[in-house]
Design a protein around this motif. Structure first.
Motif, PDB file in Angstrom:
ATOM      1  N   LEU A 165      33.595  14.922  20.046  1.00  0.00           N
ATOM      2  CA  LEU A 165      34.589  14.000  19.493  1.00  0.00           C
ATOM      3  C   LEU A 165      34.682  12.735  20.335  1.00  0.00           C
ATOM      4  O   LEU A 165      34.689  11.612  19.803  1.00  0.00           O
ATOM      5  CB  LEU A 165      35.955  14.689  19.425  1.00  0.00           C
ATOM      6  CG  LEU A 165      37.133  13.793  19.024  1.00  0.00           C
ATOM      7  CD1 LEU A 165      36.962  13.268  17.603  1.00  0.00           C
ATOM      8  CD2 LEU A 165      38.450  14.566  19.165  1.00  0.00           C
ATOM      9  N   SER A 166      34.736  12.897  21.639  1.00  0.00           N
ATOM     10  CA  SER A 166      34.822  11.736  22.528  1.00  0.00           C
ATOM     11  C   SER A 166      33.559  10.881  22.448  1.00  0.00           C
ATOM     12  O   SER A 166      33.619   9.648  22.473  1.00  0.00           O
ATOM     13  CB  SER A 166      35.072  12.193  23.963  1.00  0.00           C
ATOM     14  OG  SER A 166      36.301  12.894  24.061  1.00  0.00           O
ATOM     15  N   GLN A 167      32.397  11.536  22.334  1.00  0.00           N
ATOM     16  CA  GLN A 167      31.138  10.806  22.162  1.00  0.00           C
ATOM     17  C   GLN A 167      31.144  10.015  20.861  1.00  0.00           C
ATOM     18  O   GLN A 167      30.677   8.869  20.808  1.00  0.00           O
ATOM     19  CB  GLN A 167      29.957  11.774  22.182  1.00  0.00           C
ATOM     20  CG  GLN A 167      29.672  12.378  23.537  1.00  0.00           C
ATOM     21  CD  GLN A 167      28.586  13.451  23.472  1.00  0.00           C
ATOM     22  OE1 GLN A 167      28.403  14.113  22.436  1.00  0.00           O
ATOM     23  NE2 GLN A 167      27.864  13.637  24.564  1.00  0.00           N
ATOM     24  N   LEU A 168      31.677  10.618  19.808  1.00  0.00           N
ATOM     25  CA  LEU A 168      31.734   9.948  18.513  1.00  0.00           C
ATOM     26  C   LEU A 168      32.591   8.692  18.587  1.00  0.00           C
ATOM     27  O   LEU A 168      32.183   7.620  18.123  1.00  0.00           O
ATOM     28  CB  LEU A 168      32.292  10.907  17.460  1.00  0.00           C
ATOM     29  CG  LEU A 168      32.573  10.315  16.072  1.00  0.00           C
ATOM     30  CD1 LEU A 168      31.294   9.766  15.451  1.00  0.00           C
ATOM     31  CD2 LEU A 168      33.211  11.369  15.166  1.00  0.00           C
ATOM     32  N   VAL A 169      33.766   8.790  19.164  1.00  0.00           N
ATOM     33  CA  VAL A 169      34.653   7.631  19.251  1.00  0.00           C
ATOM     34  C   VAL A 169      34.034   6.547  20.131  1.00  0.00           C
ATOM     35  O   VAL A 169      34.105   5.352  19.814  1.00  0.00           O
ATOM     36  CB  VAL A 169      36.042   8.042  19.771  1.00  0.00           C
ATOM     37  CG1 VAL A 169      36.942   6.819  19.941  1.00  0.00           C
ATOM     38  CG2 VAL A 169      36.695   9.036  18.811  1.00  0.00           C
ATOM     39  N   ALA A 170      33.394   6.952  21.224  1.00  0.00           N
ATOM     40  CA  ALA A 170      32.724   5.980  22.094  1.00  0.00           C
ATOM     41  C   ALA A 170      31.582   5.297  21.363  1.00  0.00           C
ATOM     42  O   ALA A 170      31.387   4.075  21.478  1.00  0.00           O
ATOM     43  CB  ALA A 170      32.212   6.662  23.358  1.00  0.00           C
ATOM     44  N   PHE A 171      30.806   6.070  20.587  1.00  0.00           N
ATOM     45  CA  PHE A 171      29.711   5.474  19.827  1.00  0.00           C
ATOM     46  C   PHE A 171      30.234   4.478  18.809  1.00  0.00           C
ATOM     47  O   PHE A 171      29.674   3.385  18.633  1.00  0.00           O
ATOM     48  CB  PHE A 171      28.892   6.547  19.118  1.00  0.00           C
ATOM     49  CG  PHE A 171      27.933   5.971  18.117  1.00  0.00           C
ATOM     50  CD1 PHE A 171      26.760   5.351  18.539  1.00  0.00           C
ATOM     51  CD2 PHE A 171      28.214   6.000  16.759  1.00  0.00           C
ATOM     52  CE1 PHE A 171      25.892   4.772  17.618  1.00  0.00           C
ATOM     53  CE2 PHE A 171      27.347   5.440  15.842  1.00  0.00           C
ATOM     54  CZ  PHE A 171      26.181   4.819  16.270  1.00  0.00           C
TER      55      PHE A 171
END
Length: 198
Positions: A165-171
């Motif tokens: 989830l955190s990777q998705l928001v950062a991307f």
């Protein structure tokens, strides 16, 4: 191969921006791979596809980019069309111009701002927790704390799902910034456009 950043930025083939992006092929391919893995995974694992796409639509809507929002709306329609109006309605409630939050005591404290608060309602608790976390990461990054992650754990999230989830928001933040920059470059530089023949 389709490149989502080129597509959403409206970069025509043959122009200076197209050539510049191709000159950094590994960076371009890595960005596309991240998009594919996060939004079109072969195995969704602990983070369901509809949750990924709901969060993507929510974040795009928070940024107010109509073109990117339309893209992620279409992706969510593929897997959970009933969620689309709910997510877009929640994004209106959570919209603000950040970043907000508080710095540690010091010179930057003058920039502290409460900003908008947000609590997702009308969706299942795990998705609500995801949207709350995405809102926090997007608009309140200064307020990072272990307690924010604990909220996700309390909602039944696994550690791998939280990481994804955190990777998705950062991307999404990266993608939005890059697309915005490329659009700006096209608007101010005729050289960014492909040559035409007469």
């Amino acid at each position: 191969m389709t490149d989502i950043i080129d597509t959403l930025a409206g970069i025509p083939p043959g122009g200076a921006l197209d050539q510049a992006r191709r000159a950094r092929l590994q960076s371009r391919e890595n960005a596309q791979l991240s998009y594919d893995l996060l939004l079109h995974p072969q195995e969704a694992g602990d983070l369901p596809l509809e949750t990924r796409r709901a969060v993507a639509l929510f974040v795009a809507a928070l940024h107010g980019d109509a073109g990117i929002q339309a893209h992620y709306r279409a992706l969510l329609v593929e897997v959970a069309p009933d969620l689309v109006p709910v997510i877009e309605g929640l994004s209106v409630q959570g919209k603000g111009v950040g970043p907000f939050g508080h710095y540690p005591a010091g010179p930057l404290s003058a920039e502290n701002s409460e900003g908008v608060s947000f609590t997702a309602t009308g969706v299942a608790p795990p998705l609500a927790a995801a949207l709350n976390h995405a809102h926090f990461l997007t608009l309140h990054p200064r307020d990072a704390s272990p307690e924010k992650l604990q909220t996700l754990l309390d909602a039944g999230w696994t550690t791998p799902a939280i990481v994804t989830l955190s990777q998705l928001v950062a991307f999404l933040a990266f993608q939005l910034r890059v697309i915005g920059g490329l659009r700006l470059a096209q608007s101010v530089s005729p050289a960014a456009q492909p040559a035409t023949t007469h």
